[in-house]
Structure formats: structure tokens, C-alpha cells
Design an enzyme around this catalytic site. Structure first.
Site, PDB file in Angstrom:
ATOM      1  N   LYS A 115       0.862  -1.177   0.000  1.00 11.46           N
ATOM      2  CA  LYS A 115       0.000   0.000   0.000  1.00 11.46           C
ATOM      3  C   LYS A 115       0.903   1.233   0.000  1.00 11.46           C
ATOM      4  O   LYS A 115       1.446   1.612   1.036  1.00 11.46           O
ATOM      5  CB  LYS A 115      -0.905   0.042   1.231  1.00 11.46           C
ATOM      6  CG  LYS A 115      -1.932   1.192   1.172  1.00 11.46           C
ATOM      7  CD  LYS A 115      -2.561   1.469   2.515  1.00 11.46           C
ATOM      8  CE  LYS A 115      -1.757   2.464   3.314  1.00 11.46           C
ATOM      9  NZ  LYS A 115      -1.750   3.835   2.716  1.00 11.46           N
TER      10      LYS A 115
ATOM     11  N   GLU B 132      10.005   1.258  10.394  1.00  6.23           N
ATOM     12  CA  GLU B 132      10.981   2.352  10.258  1.00  6.23           C
ATOM     13  C   GLU B 132      10.194   3.641  10.402  1.00  6.23           C
ATOM     14  O   GLU B 132       9.439   4.022   9.510  1.00  6.23           O
ATOM     15  CB  GLU B 132      11.694   2.259   8.909  1.00  6.23           C
ATOM     16  CG  GLU B 132      12.993   3.059   8.858  1.00  6.23           C
ATOM     17  CD  GLU B 132      12.811   4.481   8.369  1.00  6.23           C
ATOM     18  OE1 GLU B 132      12.846   5.385   9.234  1.00  6.23           O
ATOM     19  OE2 GLU B 132      12.634   4.679   7.172  1.00  6.23           O
TER      20      GLU B 132
ATOM     21  N   CYS C  35      13.489  11.185   7.293  1.00  3.10           N
ATOM     22  CA  CYS C  35      13.554  10.685   8.673  1.00  3.10           C
ATOM     23  C   CYS C  35      14.950  10.828   9.276  1.00  3.10           C
ATOM     24  O   CYS C  35      15.100  10.887  10.496  1.00  3.10           O
ATOM     25  CB  CYS C  35      13.088   9.242   8.741  1.00  3.10           C
ATOM     26  SG  CYS C  35      14.029   8.108   7.705  1.00  3.10           S
TER      27      CYS C  35
ATOM     28  N   GLU D  53       9.531  15.840  16.266  1.00  2.00           N
ATOM     29  CA  GLU D  53       9.997  15.811  14.884  1.00  2.00           C
ATOM     30  C   GLU D  53       9.320  16.917  14.078  1.00  2.00           C
ATOM     31  O   GLU D  53       8.096  17.037  14.065  1.00  2.00           O
ATOM     32  CB  GLU D  53       9.695  14.449  14.257  1.00  2.00           C
ATOM     33  CG  GLU D  53      10.288  14.273  12.874  1.00  2.00           C
ATOM     34  CD  GLU D  53      10.051  12.883  12.304  1.00  2.00           C
ATOM     35  OE1 GLU D  53      10.918  12.392  11.561  1.00  2.00           O
ATOM     36  OE2 GLU D  53       9.001  12.276  12.617  1.00  2.00           O
TER      37      GLU D  53
END
Length: 486
Positions: free
Chosen positions: A180, A255, A289, A390
Site C-alpha cells: 500500500k 521504520e 527521517c 519531529e
């Protein structure tokens, strides 16, 4: 800005080697984040559609898993050649759906090739063991076997490379695959699916279902056909996936987010460190990331670093990502743009100083897209939200540290543990850093960017498991132990 003039294509689902109509009439509209243009209409899968895709992968698994390793590798090599042939087309698809500069999209295509290539080259290194048994003449065989059907859930920031990162090792190891892609950026994965047909992939080995995580993602995770789930995305989404997968005791590789510290000591090559800090923060509009989220600079070189950094950031050209001169494109969406601006405004309210940027770019062509000015903040402290959460955007927070111990302590003050950076010429600092810096991958005296033969993994809220290299390839096999007697 360059606008797409062609009529938008409508995509169905890619199941069992063919385009299949979805079970619902719903479609997602894919927009170019730089221009607002409609790029495509994409099917929204139902739970029944996901079931069809998983059944197709399950049916294809016996023959694919029994194919010799070099045969599976040869199929992947054919896909690599087609990606290489269509590299410019794929780069433009990435740029149109994601918004990153074309020169960065070309790098992503190259990385996708390297990821699949490593898996193909190393499939014969998935080796088992023969151990002496406990009875006369007995041998204990420990064999590496594929899991079965692997489900992938991918993020929007590297739409082609993240699919390739999961597809290559999954298929090389003998699994079949259903993915997906993110609902904002499915087009490059669909392009890869079309190339898989040309490469001669057997039907059902590679399937693509599109739609949101609540329906499509959850159906992939909870279906009993799925044996391994590999996901790249946000930490909150990863937690939901892990919880859903626990009901079926499924193996999960996650991850997730990052909050990478970028440490510059007093003996660093300042110009090199400045260049790397900018590259590691503003590449892909900061939507990485492993991006430099916290820049810690020794007080002895702080002022010089800030002066050079301000000049470098101010020179970045933000605009049309198809322009070869552009350094930074738009954020992926209006929601992401607003999230970043809210983080910056809160930091300002908490005492941070805006040296550059700190606002949405408006006027002219900027109004059609989701552009944020490259932003440099000083006066940031560990107590501020921006030092802990973040950002995932083009905002560089500069923080003064007094010495190596201070830098390490502040860097480790995070719930994330994916990537970190260290600039120093002091061997003692480097040796200490290897033991004391609590991050899964550390870049020493260089900008970021994983290698296909490395191992990309983190600690804490950055996820579990890892990808790439031999360690990542090993995640796509299970073990079977056989006590062999005549």
C-alpha cells in the site's frame, strides 16, 4: 511553475499482474504539491480488494519460492534495467507527486536501483547451517525459508525508493508482495508495477492496493494471509500497526520517525560541516527521517558557524521543482505545511529567534503550492517543543553547546534514536561517540544518505527492525530446523 496539461489518468488496483476495478466507486485525487494540478485519480480499495490481492500473492507464492535464487535474482535484474531505461520518466513522476527537486528525484531513482540490485546480488548469501547432532550420525540443518506473503506500507517522502527498499529483498528471499503506497504519492509505485509486467514477473508476485491506512492498511495487517509486515511512516501509525498485528502474532518491521542531532565540535572542518548541515536539513524540504533536526555547535566555533550557515541557507532557491536550479520544492500538502508553521510559531513563542524564514512563501507561483521558506532558528533550548518533536520540514534549529559531554547529553535527550551526525577530527571523541551516542546509524564527517549495503535502523520511537544490506535482507526469511537421521 510548469503545469501538467495532459488529462489526468484514472488508476485501478494492480492485482495478479493486471489492472483490476475496485469494489467501490471512490477515488483519491492526486495533486501536484508545487502547482495544485490534478495528476491522477486513484482507486480506493475495499477490504475485499485487499483480500483479492493477498489471495493472488498467496497463490503465486509456491512457484515463486521454489524458483532457484538466481532465477528470482534474474527477474529483479530485468526490472533494474527497465528502471534505468525509464529513469528520467520516473524521476519526473516522483517530482510531480512529491514535490522534491528533479535533481533529487534522479538520486532517488538511482537509490531504488541500488536497493533492488543489492537484494538480487546477495540472494545466494541467505545461508543456513549444518550442526552436529546429539545422536550418532545425526545432522541438524537450519534452513532459511521465506515467510510467505509480505505486506508493505510505505510513506510519501521517497515514494519509489521506499517501495524498492521492501520489494527487492522480499522477492529475492522468495516471498510474494502486496504494498500500500501512501495515498498522497502512489504514482511511482504504479509505474514500477507496470515495469514489473514488462520484466516478466509472474502474476501475483507483486500487487499494489491503494487507499487510506484505516481501511486498506488495517486490512493488510490483520489478514491471516499476511505473514510479515514492513512499514515506513510516522511513529503514531507504527504503534497502531504493531497493536493490530499483535492479534495475529505477526512479525513487524517498523521504520518510523527521527530527531537526528548534528554535532559540530571545535576542531571540525567548519565549511564542510556547514555544507553537510544544510544538505541534511533542507533536502526534500526537510521531509527525511534522517534529517538534521537539532544542530549542536561548540561555543568556540558557534559564531563562525552561524555566519557561514546564514549565508548558505539564504542562498537556497525555493521554487519550481522541475527547474534544474531549484534547491528546495514545496511541502507535500497543506496540512503538512500548517503543521510545520505551527511548530515554528510555538518555538518563537517559547523564545527562539528567527534568523531566516519562519513563514509560508506567498505571492505569484507560490500561492498555488505548499511552499515554506528555508528557516533558521537560534536561541533554541532543550526544553522547547521543537527540540523534542519531529519537525519534518525545512527548519534548522541551532543550539550552542559548551563541550563534548554537553553535546552528547543533549543529543541523547530524545525519545527517537534513528540517525545522528558528528563532525570532529578528534579520535578520542569519535571513539567515545561510538559507545555513547544512542542512535542506530551515525554519520561521521559527512552528510546523510544511507547506502544500500548498510543497515538502516533505529531505537526507541524510531521503530523496530531495520532495512537494507545483509541484515535487512535476513529479515525477509524465517528459519526451519531439521533433525536429520538416516
Amino acid at each position: 511553475m510548469i503545469h501538467i496539461s495532459a488529462r489526468p489518468r484514472t488508476y485501478d488496483l494492480f492485482i495478479n499482474g493486471n489492472w483490476r476495478k475496485p469494489g467501490s466507486s471512490g477515488h483519491d485525487t492526486i495533486h501536484n504539491p508545487a502547482t495544485g494540478d490534478v495528476l491522477a485519480k486513484v482507486a480506493v480499495a475495499t477490504e475485499a480488494d485487499v483480500q483479492h490481492a493477498l489471495e493472488a500473492a498467496q497463490a503465486a507464492f509456491p512457484a515463486w519460492s521454489r524458483r532457484v535464487a538466481t532465477g528470482r535474482a534474474d527477474t529483479l535484474y530485468r526490472l533494474i534495467e527497465l528502471i534505468r531505461r525509464d529513469s528520467e520518466k520516473l524521476a519526473r513522476i516522483i517530482t510531480s507527486e512529491n514535490g522534491k527537486p528533479l535533481k533529487e528525484a534522479r538520486i532517488e531513482v538511482g537509490f531504488a536501483i541500488e536497493l533492488i540490485r543489492f537484494a538480487a546480488e546477495n540472494v545466494r548469501r541467505l545461508e543456513g547451517n549444518i550442526i552436529p547432532g546429539s545422536r550418532p550420525g545425526e545432522k541438524i540443518l537450519i534452513e532459511k525459508i521465506p515467510h510467505g506473503v509480505v505486506a508493505g506500507i510505505s510513506a510519501w517522502n521517497f515514494p519509489l525508493a521506499l517501495t524498492a527498499r521492501k520489494l527487492g529483498p522480499a522477492l529475492a528471499a522468495g516471498n510474494t508482495f502486496v504494498i500500500k503506497p501512501h495515498e498522497l504519492t502512489p504514482l511511482s509505485t504504479f509505474a514500477l508495477a507496470e515495469l514489473s509486467v514488462e520484466a516478466g514477473f509472474p502474476k501475483g508476485v507483486f500487487n499494489v492496493v491503494t487507499g487510506g491506512g484505516a481501511t486498506v492498511g488495517n486490512a493488510l495487517v490483520t489478514n491471516p494471509i499476511t505473514k510479515l509486515i514492513t512499514m515506513t511512516g510516522s511513529t503514531p501509525a507504527g504503534r497502531k500497526i504493531m497493536a493490530a498485528a499483535s492479534e495475529g502474532l505477526k512479525e513487524v518491521r517498523l521504520e518510523l520517525g527521527g530527531k537526528a542531532p548534528f554535532i559540530v565540535m571545535e576542531d571540525a572542518d567548519i565549511e564542510k560541516a556547514v555544507d553537510a548541515a544544510v544538505a541534511a536539513r533542507f533536502m526534500n524540504c526537510g521531509q527525511v527521517c534522517t534529517a538534521n533536526e537539532r544542530t549542536y555547535v561548540h561555543t568556540a566555533v558557534y559564531d563562525e558557524f552561524l555566519t557561514r550557515l546564514r549565508t548558505k541557507v539564504a542562498a537556497l532557491k525555493t521554487g519550481d521543482p522541475l527547474d534544474e536550479a531549484t534547491d528546495m520544492g514545496p511541502k507535500i500538502s497543506a496540512a503538512e505545511l500548517e503543521k510545520v508553521d505551527a511548530i515554528v510559531q510555538k518555538a518563537i513563542g517559547q523564545g527562539a529567534k528567527v534568523e531566516l524564514g519562519g513563514r509560508r512563501l506567498t505571492g505569484g507561483a507560490y500561492d498555488a503550492g505548499h511552499f515554506y521558506a528555508p528557516t533558521l532558528l537560534t536561541g533554541v533550548t532543550a526544553e522547547m517543543d521543537i527540540a523534542q518533536d519531529e519537525v519534518f520540514g525545512p527548519v534548522l534549529s541551532l543550539i550552542r553547546v559548551k563541550d563534548f559531554d554537553d553535546a552528547i547529553a543533549q543529543a541523547n535527550n530524545s525519545r527517537y534514536g534513528l540517525s545522528a551526525y558528528m563532525f570532529t577530527q578528534n579520535l578520542s571523541n569519535i571513539m567515545r561517540m561510538t559507545n555513547e551516542l544512542n542512535f542506530g546509524e551515525i554519520y561521521v564527517n559527512r552528510e546523510g544518505g544511507e547506502a544500500a549495503q548498510g543497515f538502516h535502523h533505529g531505537y526507541g520511537d524510531s521503530g523496530i527492525g531495520g532495512e537494507d544490506g545483509q541484515y535487512g535482507l535476513e529479515a525477509y526469511v524465517d528459519t526451519k530446523t531439521i533433525y536429520l537421521n538416516a
